[in-house]
Design an enzyme around this catalytic site. Structure first.
Site, PDB file in Angstrom:
ATOM      1  N   GLU A 165      44.880  41.943  27.030  1.00 39.06           N
ATOM      2  CA  GLU A 165      44.718  41.943  25.575  1.00 39.06           C
ATOM      3  C   GLU A 165      43.266  42.168  25.205  1.00 39.06           C
ATOM      4  O   GLU A 165      42.957  42.756  24.182  1.00 39.06           O
ATOM      5  CB  GLU A 165      45.214  40.614  24.988  1.00 39.06           C
ATOM      6  CG  GLU A 165      45.125  40.539  23.487  1.00 39.06           C
ATOM      7  CD  GLU A 165      45.759  39.290  22.912  1.00 39.06           C
ATOM      8  OE1 GLU A 165      45.276  38.808  21.867  1.00 39.06           O
ATOM      9  OE2 GLU A 165      46.735  38.783  23.498  1.00 39.06           O
ATOM     10  N   SER A 184      43.028  34.843  24.337  1.00 35.93           N
ATOM     11  CA  SER A 184      44.050  35.212  25.317  1.00 35.93           C
ATOM     12  C   SER A 184      43.625  36.472  26.069  1.00 35.93           C
ATOM     13  O   SER A 184      43.293  37.481  25.461  1.00 35.93           O
ATOM     14  CB  SER A 184      45.388  35.468  24.625  1.00 35.93           C
ATOM     15  OG  SER A 184      45.866  34.283  24.017  1.00 35.93           O
ATOM     16  N   ARG A 200      49.560  43.406  19.128  1.00 34.06           N
ATOM     17  CA  ARG A 200      48.171  43.461  19.591  1.00 34.06           C
ATOM     18  C   ARG A 200      47.683  44.900  19.790  1.00 34.06           C
ATOM     19  O   ARG A 200      46.886  45.176  20.682  1.00 34.06           O
ATOM     20  CB  ARG A 200      47.988  42.663  20.886  1.00 34.06           C
ATOM     21  CG  ARG A 200      48.452  41.216  20.803  1.00 34.06           C
ATOM     22  CD  ARG A 200      47.706  40.415  19.742  1.00 34.06           C
ATOM     23  NE  ARG A 200      48.234  39.064  19.687  1.00 34.06           N
ATOM     24  CZ  ARG A 200      49.169  38.649  18.826  1.00 34.06           C
ATOM     25  NH1 ARG A 200      49.652  39.485  17.923  1.00 34.06           N
ATOM     26  NH2 ARG A 200      49.588  37.406  18.838  1.00 34.06           N
TER      27      ARG A 200
END
Length: 319
Positions: free
Chosen positions: A310, A240, A187
């Site tokens: 994130e 998320s 990520r």
């Protein structure tokens, strides 16, 4: 409640018209449905409009922020100063596969940054090309997915990436970065690590895909999309919120801390998946950030693990 009236001006840039929106609420452009206004905003679904917008921003001396599909993004309540370009496919537009080439038995295929990630997952599977079936059902567009190295079901963009074509905003030139230059990690990429507003815009990405059985790949893509429908919430959210710590899952930790359904103002931790935060309608970025920090605090207090966000937070707090 009366419909909001857009404040739009048509300006001339390099002899061509460009529609510019003024004081445009950015909640309309994020999947969270949260965000204060952009001073100016241009909707661009092609390179020509993008370049006109960038030229106008330069002419007016404005800082420029480019956003894609608006997932994985929280815009603060004060909005964004200068020009925002929403670079995405327009509603109802159909995607098409760009020309491809073969290399060592693999297929190298180019896709525009505006291509919806879910469409790429389904379309490549239909063509019998493996490597992106994990993306079926995901929100957002390829440009943002490249910046964030988006992924799911054990796959990510970085694993298939060959290179990306970028627009250098400062020099107004095209550049190409290899996968090595992008340095994708979990990520994270070297592009995401740049401070906002970033000096580059993703225009196109080439993906390396492997020939496979179309029927099997379609089944995997459909199963992935179905899993998302069954296990993840619908409604205004950003995907998320936290990265998964090594060896465990953020959603599991949040759930075990007893935080499913926990709420701050109009923001709530989803009862369906604890790593998703829902805007119940009319939530503010301040409420979202307060919820995020409280969840981090309680998980750290319970497990000694500090969750890393994130989602990306941009813009200014409300003055």
């Amino acid at each position: 409640m009366p419909a909001r009236v857009e404040r739009a001006t048509v300006v001339t840039v390099e002899g061509r018209p460009l529609r510019v929106l003024e004081s445009e609420p950015l909640g309309r452009y994020t999947t969270f449905r949260i965000g204060g206004p952009a001073d100016f905003l241009v909707r661009a679904s092609d390179r020509e409009t993008l370049e006109l917008a960038l030229a106008w921003g330069e002419r007016e001396g404005l800082p420029v922020t480019v956003i894609g599909g608006g997932s994985n993004l929280l815009v603060c309540d004060g909005g964004i100063r200068g020009l925002v370009v929403a670079f995405r496919t327009g509603g109802g537009e159909q995607q098409d596969v760009l020309p491809f080439e073969c290399e060592d038995g693999a297929i190298l295929m180019a896709f525009p940054a505006t291509a919806p990630l879910s469409w790429i997952g389904h379309r490549t599977s239909e063509l019998g090309l493996a490597g992106m079936e994990w993306a079926a059902g995901l929100p957002g567009v390829l440009g943002g997915a490249v910046v964030n190295n988006a992924g799911a079901h054990g796959g990510d963009v970085g694993s298939a990436l060959v290179d990306v074509e970028l627009y250098d905003l400062r020099r107004r030139t095209l550049v190409r970065w290899t996968r090595e230059q992008l340095a994708p990690q979990y990520r994270l990429t070297s592009l995401k690590a740049l401070p906002q507003p970033r000096g580059y815009v993703v225009l196109q990405a080439r993906l390396r895909l492997q020939p496979g059985d179309p029927a099997k790949l379609r089944a995997i893509a459909e199963a992935n999309a179905r899993w998302r429908r069954e296990h993840q919430p619908t409604g205004p959210c950003a995907g998320s919120v936290f990265k998964n710590p090594p060896g465990t899952f953020a959603g599991y930790l949040i759930e075990q801390a007893g935080l499913k359904g926990f709420q701050v103002g109009r923001m709530r931790v989803s009862e369906r998946h604890a790593n998703f935060f829902l805007n119940l309608g009319g939530a503010t970025a301040e409420e979202a950030l307060t919820l995020l920090e409280e969840v981090r605090r309680r998980v750290a207090e319970r497990f000694g693990i500090v969750l890393e966000p994130e989602i990306e937070v941009i813009g200014e707090p409300k003055g």
